[in-house]
Design a protein around this motif. Structure first.
Motif, PDB file in Angstrom:
ATOM      1  N   ASP A  44       0.831  -1.203   0.000  1.00 20.09           N
ATOM      2  CA  ASP A  44       0.000   0.000   0.000  1.00 20.09           C
ATOM      3  C   ASP A  44       0.865   1.253   0.000  1.00 20.09           C
ATOM      4  O   ASP A  44       1.936   1.297   0.614  1.00 20.09           O
ATOM      5  N   GLY A  45       0.392   2.289  -0.687  1.00 22.89           N
ATOM      6  CA  GLY A  45       1.153   3.520  -0.794  1.00 22.89           C
ATOM      7  C   GLY A  45       1.297   4.220   0.552  1.00 22.89           C
ATOM      8  O   GLY A  45       0.303   4.535   1.206  1.00 22.89           O
ATOM      9  N   MET A  46       2.559   4.425   0.959  1.00 27.50           N
ATOM     10  CA  MET A  46       2.877   5.174   2.176  1.00 27.50           C
ATOM     11  C   MET A  46       3.812   6.305   1.774  1.00 27.50           C
ATOM     12  O   MET A  46       4.901   6.063   1.257  1.00 27.50           O
ATOM     13  N   VAL A  47       3.379   7.537   1.969  1.00 27.92           N
ATOM     14  CA  VAL A  47       4.179   8.707   1.571  1.00 27.92           C
ATOM     15  C   VAL A  47       4.911   9.249   2.789  1.00 27.92           C
ATOM     16  O   VAL A  47       4.335   9.383   3.868  1.00 27.92           O
ATOM     17  N   HIS A  48       6.195   9.544   2.602  1.00 24.86           N
ATOM     18  CA  HIS A  48       7.032  10.131   3.646  1.00 24.86           C
ATOM     19  C   HIS A  48       7.393  11.555   3.227  1.00 24.86           C
ATOM     20  O   HIS A  48       7.749  11.788   2.080  1.00 24.86           O
ATOM     21  N   MET A  49       7.307  12.484   4.139  1.00 16.97           N
ATOM     22  CA  MET A  49       7.682  13.867   3.875  1.00 16.97           C
ATOM     23  C   MET A  49       8.686  14.321   4.928  1.00 16.97           C
ATOM     24  O   MET A  49       8.454  14.161   6.131  1.00 16.97           O
ATOM     25  N   VAL A  50       9.810  14.878   4.458  1.00 18.89           N
ATOM     26  CA  VAL A  50      10.747  15.536   5.364  1.00 18.89           C
ATOM     27  C   VAL A  50      10.717  17.018   5.021  1.00 18.89           C
ATOM     28  O   VAL A  50      11.057  17.417   3.902  1.00 18.89           O
ATOM     29  N   ARG A  51      10.285  17.823   5.978  1.00 18.58           N
ATOM     30  CA  ARG A  51      10.192  19.264   5.775  1.00 18.58           C
ATOM     31  C   ARG A  51      11.456  19.927   6.327  1.00 18.58           C
ATOM     32  O   ARG A  51      11.829  19.697   7.488  1.00 18.58           O
ATOM     33  N   PHE A  52      12.107  20.717   5.477  1.00 21.79           N
ATOM     34  CA  PHE A  52      13.316  21.443   5.865  1.00 21.79           C
ATOM     35  C   PHE A  52      12.982  22.924   6.027  1.00 21.79           C
ATOM     36  O   PHE A  52      12.378  23.529   5.131  1.00 21.79           O
ATOM     37  N   GLU A  53      13.391  23.483   7.138  1.00 20.86           N
ATOM     38  CA  GLU A  53      13.145  24.898   7.383  1.00 20.86           C
ATOM     39  C   GLU A  53      14.252  25.457   8.270  1.00 20.86           C
ATOM     40  O   GLU A  53      14.387  25.071   9.434  1.00 20.86           O
ATOM     41  N   ASN A  54      15.065  26.333   7.712  1.00 21.49           N
ATOM     42  CA  ASN A  54      16.101  27.054   8.465  1.00 21.49           C
ATOM     43  C   ASN A  54      16.984  26.129   9.296  1.00 21.49           C
ATOM     44  O   ASN A  54      17.235  26.355  10.480  1.00 21.49           O
ATOM     45  N   GLY A  55      17.443  25.058   8.651  1.00 23.70           N
ATOM     46  CA  GLY A  55      18.360  24.140   9.303  1.00 23.70           C
ATOM     47  C   GLY A  55      17.712  23.065  10.153  1.00 23.70           C
ATOM     48  O   GLY A  55      18.414  22.256  10.771  1.00 23.70           O
ATOM     49  N   HIS A  56      16.382  23.047  10.212  1.00 21.81           N
ATOM     50  CA  HIS A  56      15.653  22.031  10.972  1.00 21.81           C
ATOM     51  C   HIS A  56      14.955  21.079  10.000  1.00 21.81           C
ATOM     52  O   HIS A  56      14.676  21.435   8.848  1.00 21.81           O
ATOM     53  N   ALA A  57      14.642  19.881  10.487  1.00 20.04           N
ATOM     54  CA  ALA A  57      13.960  18.889   9.658  1.00 20.04           C
ATOM     55  C   ALA A  57      12.898  18.180  10.483  1.00 20.04           C
ATOM     56  O   ALA A  57      13.154  17.766  11.623  1.00 20.04           O
ATOM     57  N   ASP A  58      11.697  18.043   9.899  1.00 18.57           N
ATOM     58  CA  ASP A  58      10.581  17.343  10.537  1.00 18.57           C
ATOM     59  C   ASP A  58      10.124  16.219   9.610  1.00 18.57           C
ATOM     60  O   ASP A  58      10.145  16.354   8.376  1.00 18.57           O
ATOM     61  N   LEU A  59       9.665  15.131  10.202  1.00 19.63           N
ATOM     62  CA  LEU A  59       9.219  13.961   9.448  1.00 19.63           C
ATOM     63  C   LEU A  59       7.723  13.751   9.617  1.00 19.63           C
ATOM     64  O   LEU A  59       7.190  13.885  10.721  1.00 19.63           O
ATOM     65  N   LYS A  60       7.060  13.406   8.507  1.00 27.69           N
ATOM     66  CA  LYS A  60       5.652  13.030   8.555  1.00 27.69           C
ATOM     67  C   LYS A  60       5.461  11.828   7.629  1.00 27.69           C
ATOM     68  O   LYS A  60       5.994  11.794   6.516  1.00 27.69           O
ATOM     69  N   THR A  61       4.712  10.818   8.086  1.00 25.95           N
ATOM     70  CA  THR A  61       4.445   9.632   7.266  1.00 25.95           C
ATOM     71  C   THR A  61       2.957   9.331   7.303  1.00 25.95           C
ATOM     72  O   THR A  61       2.316   9.426   8.364  1.00 25.95           O
ATOM     73  N   ARG A  62       2.398   8.964   6.146  1.00 23.63           N
ATOM     74  CA  ARG A  62       0.957   8.694   6.117  1.00 23.63           C
ATOM     75  C   ARG A  62       0.610   7.817   4.923  1.00 23.63           C
ATOM     76  O   ARG A  62       1.144   7.992   3.822  1.00 23.63           O
ATOM     77  N   TYR A  63      -0.279   6.855   5.149  1.00 20.18           N
ATOM     78  CA  TYR A  63      -0.798   6.038   4.055  1.00 20.18           C
ATOM     79  C   TYR A  63      -1.668   6.881   3.124  1.00 20.18           C
ATOM     80  O   TYR A  63      -2.357   7.814   3.565  1.00 20.18           O
ATOM     81  N   VAL A  64      -1.652   6.530   1.838  1.00 18.99           N
ATOM     82  CA  VAL A  64      -2.609   7.084   0.885  1.00 18.99           C
ATOM     83  C   VAL A  64      -3.926   6.334   1.068  1.00 18.99           C
ATOM     84  O   VAL A  64      -3.964   5.095   1.032  1.00 18.99           O
ATOM     85  N   ARG A  65      -4.997   7.080   1.297  1.00 14.91           N
ATOM     86  CA  ARG A  65      -6.311   6.443   1.534  1.00 14.91           C
ATOM     87  C   ARG A  65      -6.961   6.084   0.203  1.00 14.91           C
ATOM     88  O   ARG A  65      -7.919   6.716  -0.248  1.00 14.91           O
TER      89      ARG A  65
END
Length: 497
Positions: A74-95
């Motif tokens: 199943d499709g699982m999308v990962h996003m790493v957001r970069f902002e001013n030297g910081h990084a955040d992770l978000k993961t979520r299945y495609v419904r």
């Protein structure tokens, strides 16, 4: 559904099979969540503001038939957001429709890859699209793509699934996982094959405007039904390879794999002028049996003899046998791809074309500076193995894992490598320019790296022109995300941040 044993379909609780696709580092991750301020070794470049999105096939439930292939997760999308030297992770299945039906039932309902005859009766006629292969950013929207289904739009900030999209009813049932973006016009050139949901010779060609409208839709016929996974687009031409990874619906009905490699068929090349369209299509026959895996770029060269079209791509002389069988030789082994350049003299009536080795190194998952798409590029990045630097890793569910990222500078005729380290496997590299006016190749390579001994994932940032200097920064995930296929970089300005 065919009469076959279903060992996991009615079990209480979940139990994945003890199989190469479902154990060890390849096991389903299934984690949806967020991690703010990921740990970083080194320093994330200040210019790197935006988001890295990538798609993966992460089985949400044990397979209905007891075993399955890597491609059917199943499709699982990962996003790493970069902002001013910081990084955040978000993961979520495609419904997807498939995902929602199975989540409600708390078990798998769909059977083998792209085979409706193996699905349970309660989902007969339902769409089995997993939306698990790649992601597209165009006309301000983010889509999850798989070539056997329609695009699913996602919220670029939350990864919430906004729904399946057919562009005003102009798409049938399928859409490529590898559309091409024109950096000059802003158009998206896309295609579809097996659009009715079963094998046909038809290939549909689309042009999508910068505002998201389909402005052109044409259809042409290939010599046979083929897996057309990728394409090439230059300033004035579109090229397709029709390779002998083929489908026979009668075999599918019997429960056989959707695709088979048939070395008795020839490989063909279709070249279509972008202005004239399919009415001016020209076909060539390849002198060897070949499979295109993925593409770097297409570009044109003007000589005294006229226009030469060059196709730069990875080519193998076998199909993807780790996933689908050879119909002529069940014991055949998958052959490695190499970077090749195929050149066509378009002003000549000759049916022949030239093939040469572009990169004398095995590789896959190619990347260029996207600003140089559709014109000559000099820098090429790819995943690879180099036993002179570090040992190969054991064969995995999608073939031999990479141990290195490679860079080829064509002008200097020089190869450069970054070795990820023991028990580490980098995935597809992505180039991000240092700025809009930076020289070709001046920027960074982003690649997900599986730290297999630690059962964890990193995102590594490399100097694109100096891979061997090692990481500029390592963004460390506290857990393992599933191995992925394809991803994209979207800058903060485009995202409206």
């Amino acid at each position: 559904m065919n009469d076959m044993t279903i060992p996991f379909a009615t079990a209480t609780g979940l139990r994945f099979p003890d199989d190469i696709v479902f154990r060890g580092y390849a096991a389903p991750s299934r984690v949806e969540g967020e991690v703010h301020d990921l740990e970083v070794e080194g320093q994330i470049p200040n210019e790197l503001n935006g988001a890295f999105y990538r798609n993966s096939a992460d089985h949400a439930y044990p397979p209905l038939l007891g075993k399955d292939i890597f491609l059917n997760g199943d499709g699982m999308v990962h996003m790493v957001r970069f902002e001013n030297g910081h990084a955040d992770l978000k993961t979520r299945y495609v419904r997807t429709r498939k995902f929602e039906l199975e989540r409600k039932a708390r078990r798998a309902l769909f059977g083998a890859y792209r085979n409706p005859f193996t699905d349970l009766a309660e989902v007969a006629g339902e769409d089995n699209n997993t939306a698990n292969t790649s992601v597209l950013w165009h006309h301000g929207k983010l889509y999850a793509l798989k070539e056997s289904g329609l695009p699913y739009e996602l919220d670029p900030n939350t990864l919430e699934t906004l729904g399946e999209r057919n562009f005003g009813g102009k798409l049938n049932r399928t859409f490529t996982a590898h559309p091409k973006l024109d950096p000059e016009t802003g158009e998206c050139i896309a295609f579809a094959y097996n659009a009715p949901g079963q094998p046909t010779r038809d290939i549909e060609l689309y042009v999508i405007s910068p505002s998201g409208e389909i402005t052109s839709h044409e259809t042409f016929q290939a010599p046979y039904s083929s897996m057309v996974h990728d394409c090439l687009v230059s300033r004035n031409y579109i090229a397709f390879l029709v390779c002998p990874m083929t489908c026979d619906w009668e075999r599918v009905k019997k429960g056989e794999p959707y695709w088979h490699w048939d070395s008795h068929l020839k490989t063909h090349v279709a070249i279509i002028p972008r202005k004239e369209g399919v009415k001016a299509i020209r076909w060539y026959t390849c002198p060897k049996v070949a499979q295109q895996t993925h593409t770097f770029n297409a570009w044109e060269e003007q000589t005294e003899a006229g226009t030469t079209l060059h196709l730069d791509q990875f080519i193998t002389e076998s199909g993807w046998l780790s996933q689908f069988p050879d119909i002529r030789d069940p014991n055949a082994r998958e052959k490695p791809p190499f970077g090749e350049r195929w050149s066509f003299d378009l002003d000549s009536a000759s049916p022949e074309f030239r093939m040469q080795r572009l990169i004398n190194q095995i590789g896959e998952m190619p990347a260029i500076d996207p600003r140089y798409a559709m014109k000559r590029a000099n820098h090429f990045w790819f995943g690879t193995n180099n036993p002179a630097i570090g040992p190969m890793l054991p064969w995995g569910p999608k073939g031999p894992p990479f141990t290195c990222v490679g860079h080829f500078d064509e002008a200097a005729n020089k190869l450069n490598f970054w070795y990820a380290g023991p028990d580490s496997a980098p995935e597809e590299p992505h180039f991000v320019p240092r700025g809009p006016d930076a020289a070709e190749g001046d920027g960074w390579i982003l690649t997900m790296v599986g730290r297999r001994a630690e059962n964890r994932t990193d995102l590594v940032i490399l100097d694109a022109l100096h891979l061997d200097r090692g990481p500029v920064a390592v963004v460390k995930f506290p857990y393992r995300v599933h191995e992925g296929f394809h991803g994209i970089w979207v800058g903060a300005q485009a995202l409206g941040w």
